[in-house]
Design a protein around this motif. Structure first.
Motif, mmCIF file in Angstrom:
data_model
loop_
_atom_site.group_PDB
_atom_site.id
_atom_site.type_symbol
_atom_site.label_atom_id
_atom_site.label_comp_id
_atom_site.label_asym_id
_atom_site.label_seq_id
_atom_site.Cartn_x
_atom_site.Cartn_y
_atom_site.Cartn_z
ATOM 1 N N GLU A 1 0.816 -1.210 0.000
ATOM 2 C CA GLU A 1 0.000 0.000 0.000
ATOM 3 C C GLU A 1 0.854 1.267 0.000
ATOM 4 O OE1 GLU A 1 -3.461 2.108 2.806
ATOM 5 O OE2 GLU A 1 -2.426 0.286 3.468
ATOM 6 N N PHE A 2 2.016 1.179 0.687
ATOM 7 C CA PHE A 2 2.854 2.359 0.850
ATOM 8 C C PHE A 2 4.224 2.176 0.207
ATOM 9 C CE2 PHE A 2 0.048 2.436 4.619
ATOM 10 C CZ PHE A 2 -0.548 3.675 4.416
ATOM 11 N N GLY A 3 4.744 3.293 -0.297
ATOM 12 C CA GLY A 3 6.134 3.344 -0.713
ATOM 13 C C GLY A 3 6.962 3.840 0.458
ATOM 14 N N ARG A 4 8.246 3.468 0.505
ATOM 15 C CA ARG A 4 9.100 3.812 1.632
ATOM 16 C C ARG A 4 10.507 4.151 1.160
ATOM 17 N NH1 ARG A 4 6.228 -0.594 2.244
ATOM 18 N NH2 ARG A 4 4.800 -0.865 3.995
ATOM 19 N N LEU A 5 11.143 5.044 1.901
ATOM 20 C CA LEU A 5 12.542 5.353 1.643
ATOM 21 C C LEU A 5 13.208 5.706 2.964
ATOM 22 C CD1 LEU A 5 14.903 5.860 -0.308
ATOM 23 C CD2 LEU A 5 14.119 8.228 -0.507
ATOM 24 N N LYS A 6 14.203 4.921 3.362
ATOM 25 C CA LYS A 6 14.903 5.175 4.619
ATOM 26 C C LYS A 6 15.854 6.358 4.450
ATOM 27 C CE LYS A 6 18.486 2.767 6.068
ATOM 28 N NZ LYS A 6 19.317 1.653 6.581
ATOM 29 N N ILE A 7 15.775 7.306 5.377
ATOM 30 C CA ILE A 7 16.665 8.466 5.311
ATOM 31 C C ILE A 7 17.613 8.531 6.505
ATOM 32 C CG2 ILE A 7 15.046 9.829 3.946
ATOM 33 C CD1 ILE A 7 14.336 11.368 6.478
#
Length: 300
Positions: A155-161
């Protein structure tokens, strides 16, 4: 009345000649004359005085010229604004973030770089916990969340920062401070300040599950809505708590931060989170900037 007729009239008014205007805008003079006559009929008054050697503007024509130029200028501005919006160059990007995570330098650096590249985009930052952020994303009331432990699934896109870890915080005058624990099981008998599950269900469940794996079931005696409140309660002399290390920019007076091996073994990934089906050029630009800063390459 048509937009092209306004353009034709402005050309004639500036040149004060039908023939010169026709050459400039690449239209046959008879056709230009018909269009201007049609415009005057639509307006209901004469705009030009025809003379042997050209034309002059009537008083009504002078006023109409000013308004016509303003209208075309507004149309051009509307066109440019639409293009900028389509490219994510302007508008409003709604973001959710917990208050204390705003201190993380990687996040503040991302926001600074985005503002530098897209100064016409307004970043609307809403301070909220992870649970309300997820709800706002699902309901379409927010474009981007900044949180730890987002729900699993497509459902969601993610990007670790940024990657963080947990730390134990206790009053400096407490027994825990004078005899620091080696593992979580060592603090099972101490009073513990925590938060209600309804505020951040996924985050709560992940941490409680991990605590149990480490042989630690917290003895919760008081709760707070967020890390700021929990730290304030502990600073008043009630128990101890566990928070992300990034929330302790400088330890508040009367508190001490203790590194525990069990806590350092659980990575906390601060992530940008968005709905996969969200169509928003400004969101795409934010993700692209974040990807470049974190990974050093372009995002596709």
């Amino acid at each position: 009345m048509e937009i092209r007729q306004l353009r034709y009239f402005i050309a004639v008014a500036r040149e004060l000649s039908f023939s010169a205007a026709a050459r400039k805008i690449h239209i046959a003079q008879p056709a230009l004359t018909r269009q201007i006559r049609s415009l005057e009929e639509s307006v209901g008054v004469g705009l030009l005085e025809r003379q042997a050697r050209g034309v002059t503007l009537t008083p009504a024509g002078k006023v109409f010229l000013q308004d016509a130029e303003r209208i075309l200028s507004c149309l051009e501005e509307a066109k440019h604004n639409a293009i900028k919006t389509e490219k994510g160059m302007q508008g409003e990007l709604r973001m959710g973030v917990t208050v204390m995570l705003l201190w993380v330098k990687e996040l503040s650096g991302l926001l600074k770089e985005f503002r530098r590249r897209y100064p016409k985009v307004m970043l609307k930052l809403n301070t909220m916990l992870s649970g309300p952020q997820i709800n706002a994303l699902r309901e379409g009331n927010m474009d981007l969340g900044i949180l730890i432990f987002p729900p699993e699934g497509e459902e969601f896109g993610r990007l670790k920062i940024y990657q963080d870890h947990l730390v134990l915080v206790a009053p400096v005058c407490s027994e825990i401070a004078s005899n620091p624990p080696q593992c979580l099981a060592d603090i099972r008998d101490y009073d513990f300040v925590w938060f209600d599950r309804e505020n951040s269900p996924n985050y709560y469940d992940r941490l409680i599950g991990y605590f149990n794996q480490c042989g630690f079931t917290p003895n919760i005696v008081e709760t707070g809505n967020d890390s700021v409140t929990m730290l304030s309660v502990v600073a008043s002399g009630v128990g101890c708590t566990i928070v992300p290390s990034s929330t302790i920019n400088e330890c508040p007076a009367g508190l001490t931060v203790i590194e525990v091996v069990d806590l350092k073994s659980l990575p906390l990934d601060l992530q940008l989170v968005w709905r996969q089906d969200c169509v928003n050029p400004m969101l795409d630009n934010m993700i692209k900037v974040a990807h470049e800063l974190v990974c050093g390459d372009d995002y596709h």
